[in-house]
Design a protein around this motif. Structure first.
Motif, short mmCIF file in Angstrom:
data_model
loop_
_atom_site.label_atom_id
_atom_site.label_comp_id
_atom_site.label_asym_id
_atom_site.label_seq_id
_atom_site.Cartn_x
_atom_site.Cartn_y
_atom_site.Cartn_z
N SER A 190 32.72 32.40 45.98
CA SER A 190 32.51 31.19 47.02
C SER A 190 31.66 29.92 45.38
O SER A 190 31.28 29.27 45.99
N GLN A 191 30.59 30.59 45.23
CA GLN A 191 30.40 29.95 44.18
C GLN A 191 30.83 28.26 43.19
O GLN A 191 30.83 27.19 43.48
N LEU A 192 32.06 28.84 42.79
CA LEU A 192 33.57 28.09 42.58
C LEU A 192 33.42 27.22 43.71
O LEU A 192 33.85 25.69 42.95
N ALA A 193 33.88 27.83 44.79
CA ALA A 193 34.44 26.99 45.24
C ALA A 193 33.27 25.73 45.36
O ALA A 193 33.53 24.77 45.92
N LEU A 194 31.90 26.00 46.22
CA LEU A 194 31.05 25.27 46.48
C LEU A 194 30.46 24.14 45.85
O LEU A 194 31.03 23.03 45.31
N TRP A 195 31.15 24.64 44.28
CA TRP A 195 30.90 23.40 42.84
C TRP A 195 31.62 22.88 43.18
O TRP A 195 31.78 21.21 42.58
N ASN A 196 33.48 23.21 43.85
CA ASN A 196 34.29 22.03 43.51
C ASN A 196 35.11 21.84 45.05
O ASN A 196 35.41 20.71 45.00
N ILE A 197 33.93 21.28 45.98
CA ILE A 197 34.08 20.08 46.99
C ILE A 197 34.35 19.22 46.64
O ILE A 197 33.68 18.92 45.11
#
Length: 271
Positions: A47-54
């Protein structure tokens, strides 16, 4: 096209150990909040990576009932990354820009609450009149905007919740029961109102919103696309929702992963 992703934090994107569910391993977790020296809230690394990669065309707006001090504890979400320019806190009573409250917004909300007499000094006598000390553990004020009770859920008369909700609605207050907290929120303080302010300010064309509680429903209803966490208060209470709002298939911290994956899809579609 600019997409605004406006999301609640607790039990939507970040989770305590009690709320995250059982289908996650310790290796999947990353700590995002520490309180009094102890880990308090988590995301999955995914989730953290997905948020950073938006996608860069998508603007992330945290929208939370937390006070400023409580919000500022959640540093792990953005660790090593630039935090969002704006954040909505205190359920919409305060908007932060680069960490500082926008005075004109809060002044407007304060004046509306005063005019409608939905201020704490008017509320506390009503709380004392209706609620028993048997199940009220603590009464807390949130930066002089709203009140929440820490309650003993085992003693709390949940069969009277509809009565309490109707009683305080007549006085201009909304109720929301979340775990051991019972919130009393002035009806003029909304997440949707603050989100609309930011939407106009940044010129967003499309809004995606996510949340889990009754206090999030106005935000989801005001969005173009909404995601409601299936484990949350609103879904459990079968609150009526519009067709553009979808419930997550997953529960707990995995719902957070699902929400962020869907945001990534929408961001690509809206490019």
């Amino acid at each position: 096209m600019t997409v605004l992703f406006a999301s609640d934090l607790d039990q939507t994107l970040i989770y305590s150990r009690n709320s995250m569910g059982m289908d996650v391993t310790e290796e999947e977790l990353v700590e995002v909040e520490r309180y009094e020296g102890k880990p308090l809230s988590f995301m999955t690394k995914k989730s953290q990576l997905a948020l950073w990669n938006i996608d860069d065309s998508t603007f992330f707006l945290p929208v939370t009932t937390r006070t400023q001090a409580q919000y500022e504890r959640v540093t792990g979400i953005f660790e090593g990354q630039q935090p969002p320019r704006f954040a909505v806190i205190s359920n919409g009573a305060v908007i932060l820009e680069n960490g500082q409250p926008i005075k004109e917004w809060s002044d407007q909300i304060r004046q509306t609450c005063t005019n409608r007499k939905t201020v704490i000094k008017e509320l506390l006598p009503e709380i004392n009149r209706h609620f028993s000390e048997d199940w009220v553990v603590k009464v807390r004020e949130a930066d002089n905007w709203f009140v929440y009770l820490i309650i003993d859920r085992a003693r709390f008369p949940e069969d009277k919740l509809d009565f309490y909700t109707a009683t305080f609605k007549k006085l201009g207050w909304g109720l929301s029961l979340q775990g051991r907290k019972l919130y009393f929120m002035p009806e003029s303080i909304t997440k949707a109102g603050a989100m609309e302010y930011i939407k106009t300010h940044i010129g967003a064309n499309y809004v995606v919103a996510a949340g889990d509680s009754l206090l999030d429903l106005d935000l989801l209803e005001s969005a173009d696309y909404g995601m409601l966490a299936s484990h949350g208060e609103a879904a459990r209470n079968a609150a009526p929702i519009s067709a553009h709002i979808r419930k997550t298939e997953n529960y707990g911290i995995k719902a957070g992963e699902e929400i962020l994956a869907r945001v990534a899809e929408i961001s690509l579609q809206r490019q």
